[in-house]
Design an enzyme around this catalytic site. Sequence first.
Site, short mmCIF file in Angstrom:
data_model
loop_
_atom_site.label_atom_id
_atom_site.label_comp_id
_atom_site.label_asym_id
_atom_site.label_seq_id
_atom_site.Cartn_x
_atom_site.Cartn_y
_atom_site.Cartn_z
N GLU A 58 0.83 -1.21 0.00
CA GLU A 58 0.00 0.00 0.00
C GLU A 58 0.86 1.26 0.00
OE1 GLU A 58 -2.98 0.24 -0.68
OE2 GLU A 58 -3.68 -1.81 -0.42
N TYR A 142 -6.67 5.73 4.80
CA TYR A 142 -6.83 4.76 3.72
C TYR A 142 -5.98 3.51 3.97
CZ TYR A 142 -5.69 2.14 -0.32
OH TYR A 142 -5.45 1.08 -1.13
N ASP A 160 -9.85 5.60 -1.78
CA ASP A 160 -8.68 6.13 -2.48
C ASP A 160 -9.19 6.75 -3.79
OD1 ASP A 160 -9.28 4.01 -4.14
OD2 ASP A 160 -7.22 3.31 -4.32
N CYS A 214 -13.72 1.11 -14.50
CA CYS A 214 -14.28 2.46 -14.35
C CYS A 214 -13.13 3.47 -14.41
CB CYS A 214 -15.04 2.56 -13.02
SG CYS A 214 -16.08 4.01 -12.92
N CYS A 221 -18.21 0.89 -19.50
CA CYS A 221 -19.49 0.68 -18.82
C CYS A 221 -20.19 -0.60 -19.28
CB CYS A 221 -20.40 1.88 -19.04
SG CYS A 221 -19.72 3.38 -18.32
N CYS A 224 -19.14 -3.47 -17.21
CA CYS A 224 -19.07 -3.21 -15.77
C CYS A 224 -20.02 -4.12 -14.98
CB CYS A 224 -19.42 -1.74 -15.52
SG CYS A 224 -19.43 -1.34 -13.77
N CYS A 230 -25.65 1.88 -11.36
CA CYS A 230 -24.90 3.11 -11.59
C CYS A 230 -25.81 4.26 -12.05
CB CYS A 230 -23.81 2.85 -12.62
SG CYS A 230 -22.80 4.30 -12.95
FE1 SF4 Z 1 -18.17 3.20 -13.80
FE2 SF4 Z 1 -20.82 3.27 -13.73
FE3 SF4 Z 1 -19.57 2.87 -16.03
FE4 SF4 Z 1 -19.54 0.99 -14.11
S1 SF4 Z 1 -21.32 1.71 -15.26
S2 SF4 Z 1 -17.80 1.66 -15.38
S3 SF4 Z 1 -19.46 2.24 -12.29
S4 SF4 Z 1 -19.48 4.70 -14.78
#
Ligand code: SF4
Length: 415
Positions: A58, A142, A160, A214, A221, A224, A230
């Site tokens: 870290e 953190y 972070d 992200c 997205c 994701c 989201c």
């Molecule tokens: Fe990021 Fe939302 Fe896109 Fe997922 S859907 S990559 S959390 S912006």
Amino acid sequence: APAPPPARHLFSDPAEVEALRRDLLAWYDKCKRDLPWRTLAATEPDADRRAYAVWVSEIMLQQTQVSTVIDYYNRWMQKWPTLQALAQASLEEVNELWAGLGYYSRGKRLQEAARKVVAELAGRMPGTAEDLQKLLPGVGRYTAGAIASISYGQATGVVDGNVIRVLCRLRCIGADSSSPAVIDRLWDMANALVDRSRPGDFNQALMELGATVCAPRAPLCGECPVKQHCQARRRKLFGKPTPVPDVEDCGVGDCPLCPPAAEPWDSSLGVTNFPRKAAKKQPRVARTATCVLERRGCHGTPEYLIVQRPSSGLLAGLWEFPSLPLAQGLQEEKQRELLADHLQAWTGWPVAAEGLRLVGEVVHIFSHIHQTYVVYSLPLDGDMTLDPALSPARWVTEEEFRASAVSTAMKKVLE
Ligand code: SF4
């Protein structure tokens, strides 16, 4: 009291929180990168040793990319596999291994903290985020959260840069993400979201998502694992955050988490509307004259004079070519004279300004300083011995120079 933020900024539905944890962890189990500190944390049976392995990673990862850290990490853990071993190392050895990784005070503080654990805590690491932060120098909120959740299984969140980005997008938080009010809210959110049975994996998954999916500029997205949770993506696809909580929209009203009214949602940016930060402070501009003094060592091999920096401040304890900070706007002739005087004071030998050859300039960007080194060289004849009463200095071959605790900037200067 300030009005509570609209529902879309919160995770208020327990079923959604459960689904998000499940989706994120399932993705992490399948897609996580193989990293040496993860392997160590997963295979080391002793919790304190695990904590040490996570702690080193870290600290190294602060402001530094994973790909750069891996080699340093492996060498570090080979040399000092336990904090007891690290506590016995000298600062010189730590600086040598750290050379090139940047932000040198990190290595120094890590070693000081290891000494403290051995001397004052009977060699036992504090086992909670609160104690880690309170008792170990250089361990902030953190790092404490990361060590406690990954090594000791404490259900505590982490925030972070990656987590800030993911959470701000998941919940359309557009107020300045470096402001204390937003940071506090994100910590509350991270603590509430963290999976109770796998806190370390959950935190790593959230950070991994920010690092690999992200991303700051071109988030993936479509791939994701938490896209259905989201709000930023919904807003991009449907033009409005859903469910519509009430009359507020981003930038309207006095919501503490919305973008400022003067900078509303920009549809060309999509999800990268979030997070937002106040403008960064410009780095300070600095100029330093530095001189590569060269002599012929045994068998005619070139040797260079390096001197040690003070033990505190920027690049503390590192070695460099004799250097002198310059005032702005100095004429070259004046620069040369000042440098010659400085060299004379360092070495105790007479140095003529005309003997200094201007080689060129090297620019190096530190986090907060835009530094230009004005590089001179001075070839020397005969045996130039050093006065041990003067500040620490030594002659090194090029090979020894590269193995010494020198900064990346000085390696550029030699080149
Ligand atoms: Fe990021 Fe939302 Fe896109 Fe997922 S859907 S990559 S959390 S912006």
